[in-house]
Design an enzyme around this catalytic site. Structure first.
Site, PDB file in Angstrom:
ATOM      1  N   GLU A  83       0.765  17.958  21.561  1.00 55.34           N
ATOM      2  CA  GLU A  83       0.251  19.132  20.864  1.00 55.34           C
ATOM      3  C   GLU A  83      -1.125  19.588  21.330  1.00 55.34           C
ATOM      4  O   GLU A  83      -1.446  20.773  21.241  1.00 55.34           O
ATOM      5  CB  GLU A  83       0.183  18.836  19.354  1.00 55.34           C
ATOM      6  CG  GLU A  83       1.521  18.631  18.693  1.00 55.34           C
ATOM      7  CD  GLU A  83       2.346  19.914  18.638  1.00 55.34           C
ATOM      8  OE1 GLU A  83       1.775  20.985  18.324  1.00 55.34           O
ATOM      9  OE2 GLU A  83       3.558  19.838  18.916  1.00 55.34           O
ATOM     10  N   SER A 124      -0.498 -12.791 -38.244  1.00 55.34           N
ATOM     11  CA  SER A 124      -1.855 -13.241 -38.588  1.00 55.34           C
ATOM     12  C   SER A 124      -2.903 -12.887 -37.545  1.00 55.34           C
ATOM     13  O   SER A 124      -4.052 -13.328 -37.657  1.00 55.34           O
ATOM     14  CB  SER A 124      -1.851 -14.762 -38.793  1.00 55.34           C
ATOM     15  OG  SER A 124      -1.086 -15.108 -39.928  1.00 55.34           O
TER      16      SER A 124
END
Length: 722
Positions: free
Chosen positions: A67, A325
């Protein structure tokens, strides 16, 4: 001035500032940078924009060769290529080549625009700006992370995985050349549909690489001869339960793109092992590990197959369950902060009815009198219901909501005194986050999954909910070698890093909880059944969850070198009555050293051994004596079960034989009981025999007393109905 204007022009471009925005979904990483999950972006695009270019990568060399061969030497615009393209296009009277450099294409991918001649000029200017602002590897990384590669694949990482099932950095020469060739026309060169075209284009790229000296003849021949194996790779999908929760946080934080999380792979592996051990008996289980200082969730693991059709994707770490608890430490800390109790103060462990609510201890044993510290260690229900009555349900509800229990949608009155013993629904993640408040000495910080959340609140003020002294006292009470031995189930080999820990078991034994903490970590484990049905195997926190939570906590310190809290200055020693645990008065026959919070705990002397005082002191003495007098704890355990305190009755006129039946609870054996109404003798019974009283209209006080002088009273109201 001109130079400054040119510099500003070069460095400022709102369109190029979009470089951090990618077309893909979200990439989640652990705290070491490893990819956990990749989601699809808009239009189901698969984009994984985390490739960092290197000149040694074949994909970079192949792209430059095909490219933009002068990419590493030009300034964003390749002048010779522009001149060549202009000559070719003018002489051919059509577009032959475009002369776009990798930099120009990258700017177009960052800020898309029409492909016209005027925009080509804008593109060239932006390319020059980009070259001034960034280095070459950043530019090629932007290009390769944004370029389309056919199908729904955007970016070289998605392409490498989508076409070859590997990472971009692991691409071979032939594979890299094939992908580099695709960027010219991703659809035309798709290897799964047009393999011959793709191979022809690959051959061109390989020829360019050979011509530029990037590969030798042997490498060229081998790459040309190879036939690519096209196979779709799977998207990363690690730690699904954690990532599901983290994705919720991503949406909430409006984050996206490449997102770092707090997940620690090593801690997560330890949590998975703990979950596997806890679920070995057919249970479901979950574990969460939190870094206390920052609130980061380092691990979140759940049992069961995530892809199972039978509720596999139910994340039990964030599913609300009855707390059991596990809320008691917060109740006692809040009560200590308000001067309502100290660790040494004695509380009544006797049965009592509260307007329709009849709590019982887990072991159904009544000890008569216990210190607040003992009640917390033994996780007794009856003293904590009494303590909640002192503190007030609305006040405790505010504390719990501030801690991040977001499933408390109903009004406080709907929970009532049962809030003390866990009728509130919480998730394991919420619970671990709440215990993080204790580990930080009382400051609030929501659990978080994302690094950006941690950074955003790094310097933000942290509101204080509990005092550091109260948090230290709770941790001190719930830690120590004895507690460690209880968690491990034996007394040998308990020399380990110190952790405080608390268990919890929900009603009907459907959920088992354990949370352990020290200054650095909070560890939580839940065991139970996803269905939550009554018919499933029962579980108990101390047996089902505690050993696994403890082993997970211990594994965080292989050298047993974990830290512990320093005692805050506000915790001070004091003399307390050996019988009541309250500040010792001169009349108290015996005293011992206790602990309290400076400036918070009550300074009032013990009223038990003082006589002849009116008002609050005398009332407090009477209340204490009524609850605790007598030599034997069994004798002290007396309570009127029926009628309940505050009960209302209606008399029907003309109907004879109407009675209010009174019963007692406790270890009364066959002893004689005397009954009084409004201070007047009303009758006598033995043991658990009920007492029937013929009522009169009005407000009344019913009292029952044993031979030893232990008594209990309730107030009732009676109205006449026509």
């Amino acid at each position: 001035m001109l130079a400054a204007l040119l510099l500003a022009w070069a460095l400022v471009d709102p369109q190029l500032d979009r470089a951090a925005v990618y077309p893909g979904g979200t990439v989640l990483r652990d705290n070491a940078g490893n990819v956990l999950r990749v989601t699809l972006g808009p239009g189901d695009v698969d984009c994984r924009p985390y490739y960092a270019a290197s000149t040694n990568d074949w994909i970079v060399q192949a792209l430059v060769a095909s490219e933009d061969r002068r990419f590493f030497t030009h300034w964003g615009v390749d002048v010779p290529s522009v001149l060549r393209a202009c000559f070719q296009n003018v002489t051919a009277l059509r577009r032959i080549s475009g002369a776009s450099t990798i930099t120009m294409q990258a700017t177009r991918l960052i800020a898309p625009h029409p492909r016209t001649l005027p925009w080509k000029c804008v593109e060239a200017i932006r390319a020059l700006k980009t070259e001034l602002r960034h280095d070459k590897l950043w530019i090629v990384s932007q290009y390769l992370n944004r370029a389309p590669f056919g199908s729904n694949l955007v970016g070289v990482e998605a392409a490498a995985n989508g076409w070859f099932g590997k990472r971009a950095r692991d691409l071979g020469i032939g594979e890299a050349a094939l992908l580099a060739g695709m960027v010219q026309s991703p659809t035309r060169f798709r290897p799964d549909r047009h393999l011959d075209r793709a191979l022809k284009r690959r051959a061109y790229v390989l020829d360019r690489m050979l011509a530029l000296g990037m590969i030798d003849a042997a490498q060229h021949a081998a790459a040309n001869a190879s036939r690519p194996e096209i196979r779709r790779g799977t998207r990363p999908f690690e730690e699904p339960f954690f990532c599901d929760w983290a994705m919720r946080r991503v949406v909430r934080a409006r984050a996206g793109g490449d997102v770092g999380t707090a997940l620690d792979a090593d801690v997560q592996a330890r949590a998975r092992r703990a979950v596997a051990a806890a679920s070995a008996g057919g249970l479901s289980a979950a574990a969460v590990v939190l870094r206390a200082r920052t609130g980061e969730v380092l691990a979140l693991a759940c049992s069961d197959d995530y892809f199972s059709p039978d509720a596999g994707q139910v994340n039990v770490a964030i599913a609300p369950r009855p707390a059991g608890s596990t809320l008691k430490p917060f109740l006692v800390a809040a009560a200590m902060d308000r001067g309502l109790v100290t660790p040494d103060e004695r509380l009544a462990d006797v049965p009592k009815a509260y307007r329709g609510y009849n709590p019982q201890n887990f072991d159904a044993v009544h000890r008569g009198s216990v210190s607040a510290a003992e009640a917390l260690v033994l996780s007794l229900n009856l003293p904590f219901v009494q303590l909640l009555q002192r503190l007030g349900v609305p006040r405790f509800g505010t504390v719990l909501r501030s801690l991040g229990f977001y499933n408390m949608n109903a009004a406080d009155e709907s929970f009532g005194l049962g809030m003390a013993i866990g009728n509130v629904h919480v998730s394991l993640l919420e619970l671990v986050g709440a215990y993080g408040c204790l580990a930080r000495g009382g400051t609030l910080l929501e659990p978080c999954a994302l690094r950006c959340e941690v950074e955003a609140r790094r310097d933000a003020p942290r509101p204080r909910l509990l005092s550091e002294g109260a948090c230290w006292l709770v941790a001190d009470i719930l830690s120590g070698e004895e507690r460690s031995a209880a968690a491990l189930g034996h007394v040998a080999d308990v020399r380990t890093s110190r952790f405080a820990w608390k268990t919890g078991t929900s009603a009907a034994y459907r959920d088992a909880w354990t949370v352990a903490w020290n200054p650095e970590y909070v560890v939580g484990v839940w065991c139970g059944h996803k269905s939550g049905r009554f018919g499933d195997t029962t579980v108990v926190g101390a047996q089902a969850a505690a050993p696994h939570a403890w082993e997970l906590a211990r594994s965080l310190y292989p050298a047993d070198d974990g830290p512990w809290f320093s005692r805050p200055d506000e915790v001070e020693d004091c003399r307390v009555c050996a019988e009541s645990g309250l500040p010792a008065a001169p009349e108290c026959p015996a005293a011992k050293v206790g602990r309290r919070l400076r400036g918070r705990s009550s300074q009032a002397f013990c009223p038990v051994h003082r006589r002849g005082f009116d008002g609050e002191v005398e009332a407090r003495r009477d209340a204490f004596v009524a609850a605790f007098s007598g030599a034997d704890a069994k004798a002290r355990a007396l309570a009127i079960r029926r009628p309940e305190d505050g009960a209302a009755f209606r008399l029907v006129q003309g109907l004879g034989g109407q009675r209010i039946v009174c019963t007692v609870a406790g270890n009364v054996s066959d002893g004689r009981l005397w009954w009084f109404v409004d201070g007047r003798y009303a009758g006598e019974t033995r043991g658990a025999q009920p007492f029937a009283w013929e009522p009169e209209a009005g407000a009344h006080r019913i009292t029952c007393s044993t031979e030893e002088g232990v008594s209990d009273s309730v107030r009732v109201s009676v109205v006449t109905e026509p």
